[in-house]
Design a protein around this motif. Sequence first.
Motif, mmCIF file in Angstrom:
data_model
loop_
_atom_site.group_PDB
_atom_site.id
_atom_site.type_symbol
_atom_site.label_atom_id
_atom_site.label_comp_id
_atom_site.label_asym_id
_atom_site.label_seq_id
_atom_site.Cartn_x
_atom_site.Cartn_y
_atom_site.Cartn_z
ATOM 1 N N PHE A 4 3.715 -20.938 -30.184
ATOM 2 C CA PHE A 4 2.486 -21.415 -30.811
ATOM 3 C C PHE A 4 2.687 -21.978 -32.212
ATOM 4 N N ALA A 5 3.910 -21.930 -32.695
ATOM 5 C CA ALA A 5 4.181 -22.513 -34.013
ATOM 6 C C ALA A 5 4.388 -24.024 -33.872
ATOM 7 N N PRO A 6 3.797 -24.813 -34.747
ATOM 8 C CA PRO A 6 4.035 -26.270 -34.695
ATOM 9 C C PRO A 6 5.435 -26.616 -35.210
ATOM 10 N N VAL A 7 5.836 -27.835 -34.994
ATOM 11 C CA VAL A 7 7.158 -28.295 -35.441
ATOM 12 C C VAL A 7 7.265 -28.151 -36.960
ATOM 13 N N GLY A 8 8.381 -27.579 -37.404
ATOM 14 C CA GLY A 8 8.633 -27.423 -38.824
ATOM 15 C C GLY A 8 7.961 -26.233 -39.469
ATOM 16 N N ALA A 9 7.320 -25.370 -38.675
ATOM 17 C CA ALA A 9 6.640 -24.190 -39.221
ATOM 18 C C ALA A 9 7.652 -23.118 -39.605
ATOM 19 N N ARG A 10 7.160 -22.014 -40.165
ATOM 20 C CA ARG A 10 8.030 -20.923 -40.587
ATOM 21 C C ARG A 10 7.877 -19.743 -39.628
ATOM 22 N N LEU A 11 9.006 -19.139 -39.269
ATOM 23 C CA LEU A 11 9.028 -17.959 -38.406
ATOM 24 C C LEU A 11 9.504 -16.772 -39.241
ATOM 25 N N ASP A 12 8.661 -15.762 -39.397
ATOM 26 C CA ASP A 12 8.972 -14.593 -40.216
ATOM 27 C C ASP A 12 9.316 -13.400 -39.338
ATOM 28 N N VAL A 13 10.382 -12.700 -39.704
ATOM 29 C CA VAL A 13 10.760 -11.444 -39.050
ATOM 30 C C VAL A 13 11.132 -10.461 -40.152
ATOM 31 N N ALA A 14 10.423 -9.331 -40.208
ATOM 32 C CA ALA A 14 10.672 -8.357 -41.272
ATOM 33 C C ALA A 14 10.531 -6.947 -40.726
ATOM 34 N N VAL A 15 11.250 -6.026 -41.368
ATOM 35 C CA VAL A 15 11.174 -4.601 -41.015
ATOM 36 C C VAL A 15 10.976 -3.821 -42.304
ATOM 37 N N ARG A 16 10.036 -2.863 -42.257
ATOM 38 C CA ARG A 16 9.769 -2.021 -43.410
ATOM 39 C C ARG A 16 9.728 -0.561 -42.964
ATOM 40 N N ALA A 17 10.222 0.313 -43.821
ATOM 41 C CA ALA A 17 10.136 1.751 -43.570
ATOM 42 C C ALA A 17 8.904 2.289 -44.280
ATOM 43 N N GLU A 18 8.049 2.969 -43.519
ATOM 44 C CA GLU A 18 6.828 3.568 -44.066
ATOM 45 C C GLU A 18 6.837 5.053 -43.728
ATOM 46 N N GLY A 19 7.531 5.831 -44.565
ATOM 47 C CA GLY A 19 7.675 7.264 -44.289
ATOM 48 C C GLY A 19 8.544 7.469 -43.066
#
Length: 361
Positions: free
Chosen positions: A267-282
Amino acid sequence: MNQREFEERKNRIALTLLSGGAVFAILLTVVLLSGCFLLLLVRMGFLNRAAWDRGELYAIIGLMVLLSVCVGGVMTFVIVRVLLRPINSIINAMNRLAAGDFQTRIRFGTIFARHPTVVEMTDSFNKMAAELEGTQILRSDFINNFSHEFKTPIVSIAGFARLLRRDDLTAQERAEYLDIIEDESLRLAEMATNVLNMTKVENQAILTDVTRFNLSEQLRNCVLLLERKWSEKALELNIDMGEYFLDGNEELLRQVWVNLLDNAVKFAPVGARLDVAVRAEGETLAVMIGNTGSTIEPDKIGRIFGKFYQADESHTAHGNGIGLAIVKSVTELHGGSVSVQSAQDYTQFTVKLPARHPESL
């Protein structure tokens, strides 16, 4: 026992006492009427030794018994009819529901409608009927959509296989047609795999094959697995995560990340940004996967995790509405949760999972 459970139990006990009180009221009324009748007979002088000797007392006792039975029977009929009316309504509604009438709803009169237990029962039944109605609609839509999605690659495969029989094709054309056949075959296999995975997850009540693995490494591998798709769209990758380890079923969680990443790329258009992140919450790990350039309409956000539902009603993007249902089922099987935020041309899915599985502590 939490406050809600305590209130529910208290309301149900109150309903039980109400039913018992109705029965007690019948008995008390019969006893009082019998006592008043006896008192009246004593006052009028019918109950004495002479009446006993003449046998009149037997007739009086018989009359009292008959009167008690008549009064008790009438009161029982009236009260039971009133008390059983909601039960009859529920039985009739359940029969209509079983017959396929998913628009069935129950509503009681003012006598019962205000009792908390009756309100709870009414809400639960109507919610169940609404869910069944929604599932039936989605199932019908799924059959239509799946038939369309399934038929399209088959027609393509058959058509290009027929073209390959021609002797005047160039080597480049043959290679192009073979690539199309291969892509469509893989698309069919992916659709069948998703359906099988959904069935497998739904039938799994206990999490099995729990191991401790590198979650960050798994996410990186999933990103690489979809490299061809995000490269074709020239997406800008923004990966932000350290090294995190997780207890869980590695294969099932892999399906979660592949489905979420595939949706983000799709669903992202051409040239868009793809974010992948991991966070520790306790003791919880939060995995965020998002993309710029697309937004889910607010009225669809609450439905996208349902089976067979497709937010893209135009079907311009390939899919069968099972991927996010798998994500939700697998996440909940791990004791976690999944949510989505979508606004201002940005959509992000957040999966929260316990870092340590209870059985491994």
